[in-house]
Design an enzyme around this catalytic site. Structure first.
Site, PDB file in Angstrom:
ATOM      1  N   ARG A 154      16.956   7.595   2.047  1.00 29.04           N
ATOM      2  CA  ARG A 154      16.231   8.162   3.198  1.00 29.04           C
ATOM      3  C   ARG A 154      16.295   7.103   4.297  1.00 29.04           C
ATOM      4  NH1 ARG A 154      12.098  12.197   3.893  1.00 29.04           N
ATOM      5  NH2 ARG A 154      10.561  11.635   5.480  1.00 29.04           N
ATOM      6  N   HIS A 175      18.759  17.033   7.016  1.00 22.83           N
ATOM      7  CA  HIS A 175      17.742  17.025   5.959  1.00 22.83           C
ATOM      8  C   HIS A 175      18.081  18.138   4.959  1.00 22.83           C
ATOM      9  CE1 HIS A 175      14.215  16.021   3.914  1.00 22.83           C
ATOM     10  NE2 HIS A 175      13.279  16.317   4.800  1.00 22.83           N
ATOM     11  N   GLN A 198      15.528  19.507   2.169  1.00 25.02           N
ATOM     12  CA  GLN A 198      14.434  20.332   2.673  1.00 25.02           C
ATOM     13  C   GLN A 198      14.880  21.774   2.890  1.00 25.02           C
ATOM     14  OE1 GLN A 198      10.989  19.438   3.342  1.00 25.02           O
ATOM     15  NE2 GLN A 198      11.033  21.666   3.190  1.00 25.02           N
ATOM     16  N   ASP A 249       8.952  22.061  13.266  1.00 28.83           N
ATOM     17  CA  ASP A 249       8.768  20.698  12.788  1.00 28.83           C
ATOM     18  C   ASP A 249       7.900  19.976  13.808  1.00 28.83           C
ATOM     19  OD1 ASP A 249       8.994  18.355  11.353  1.00 28.83           O
ATOM     20  OD2 ASP A 249      11.132  18.054  11.741  1.00 28.83           O
ATOM     21  N   CYS A 302       8.239  21.845   7.373  1.00 23.26           N
ATOM     22  CA  CYS A 302       8.642  20.856   6.370  1.00 23.26           C
ATOM     23  C   CYS A 302       7.544  19.840   6.062  1.00 23.26           C
ATOM     24  CB  CYS A 302       9.928  20.159   6.798  1.00 23.26           C
ATOM     25  SG  CYS A 302       9.828  19.301   8.387  1.00 23.26           S
ATOM     26  N   ARG A 322      10.472  21.504  -3.239  1.00 22.73           N
ATOM     27  CA  ARG A 322      11.319  20.312  -3.150  1.00 22.73           C
ATOM     28  C   ARG A 322      11.546  19.762  -4.568  1.00 22.73           C
ATOM     29  NH1 ARG A 322      11.441  17.008   1.413  1.00 22.73           N
ATOM     30  NH2 ARG A 322      12.796  15.702   0.115  1.00 22.73           N
TER      31      ARG A 322
END
Length: 320
Positions: A109, A136, A139, A235, A275, A303
């Site tokens: 990450r 991402h 996600q 987001d 998310c 997830r």
């Protein structure tokens, strides 16, 4: 090489896998989740080790990968740039050569996509993108699985991915890593993304890495983007790494808050996703994220399940 195991794959962006591989992953995620809910022990990754490397802070990514690996019988090594040579002078390529000789799988990450690509190019084991500035994929993998759980028919071979065809996902907000990944997913799986961003924060199809511009439409008005949508998603206005722009973004994004009026023009059974973490009253109103159309908690939990399926796929190959 074990039966069913193909050549080593990395998962650095959504387009690294094909539609039929996603169909397989969604079915594996469904089976693995069902076993988890039934408290059935399932440990195909016994004696395997996942290295998790964090340059960006994390809640869901760390918990889901770490818990998932332990639940699958493996172990985890947690690294940050502050407690390893990654934050000092050692080249990424050298870190990749060393770490990948000691573990079976790496999740990173970080900030620039080029960092994870450089690491993967010199890794002897699969590398997973846990988030970069550009993409991402884990996600969106969870988001799509969540949508299928709620809206797709379940057949003998799993969820019918044809149910995604001609669906509309409304993206309201920043043209960021999530938006880029939604566009890749649309191109591969055959749905359309309605994108509405403030001026100056548009999605760049070159950065997104898509070739088919028919997979998305751009709207200046977020209400128009949401009209007739099957899923509305957003987001935070200021992602990690862009904190210095926060004041300017607060002004620019003021009309891009997902609210009840936007959900009202979407389809009556439209879902809302985020998310997380969310800032109620900024990118989404409280009555939407906490309302009956919101599936954000299922989305967050998933997830865990989709990443367990992904790790199994990358390390073991296809099951059955």
């Amino acid at each position: 090489m074990k039966p069913g195991r193909s050549l080593m794959k990395h998962y650095l962006q959504f387009k690294d896998l094909r539609a039929e591989e996603y169909a397989y992953l969604f079915e594996r995620a469904r089976v693995i989740k069902q076993r988890f809910k039934n408290y059935e022990k399932y440990q195909p990754l016994s004696d395997r080790t996942l290295a998790m490397i964090f340059e960006k802070a994390s809640t869901r990514t760390r918990v889901s990968f770490e818990a998932g690996m332990y639940q699958m019988g493996g172990s985890v090594v947690h690294l940050t740039t502050g407690d390893s040579q990654l934050g000092r002078s050692e080249p990424i390529e050298d870190s990749a050569r060393v770490i990948s000789r000691m573990v079976d799988l790496v999740m990173i990450r970080t900030y620039e996509q080029t960092k994870i690509e450089r690491f993967a190019a010199h890794s002897r084991v699969p590398v997973i993108n846990g988030l970069t500035n550009e993409f991402h994929p884990c996600q969106i993998l969870a988001d799509l699985f969540t949508y299928l759980e709620h809206r797709a028919s379940l057949g003998a071979k799993g969820y019918d991915l044809a149910s995604l065809k001609n669906r509309v996902v409304a993206w309201v907000g920043d043209g960021n890593n999530m938006a880029n990944t939604w566009l890749q997913a649309a191109e591969i799986l055959g749905f359309t993304v309605h994108v509405s961003t403030p001026s100056g924060y548009e999605v760049d199809p070159v950065v997104a890495g898509i070739r088919n511009k028919d997979c998305y439409r751009v709207f200046d008005d977020p209400m128009q983007a949401c009209a007739g949508a099957d899923l509305v998603t957003t987001d935070v206005w200021t992602s990690m790494g862009f904190e210095a722009e926060n004041a300017a973004r607060q002004d620019a994004f003021a009309n891009w808050r997902v609210n009840a009026e936007m959900m009202a023009v979407a389809k009556p059974d439209a879902l809302f996703m985020h998310c997380l973490p969310a800032h109620r009253g900024e990118e989404v109103s409280a009555d939407v994220i906490d309302g009956p159309q919101s599936v954000v908690w299922d989305e967050a939990e998933n997830r865990l399940h989709v990443q367990k399926a992904l790790m199994e796929f990358l390390l073991v190959g296809r099951i059955g």
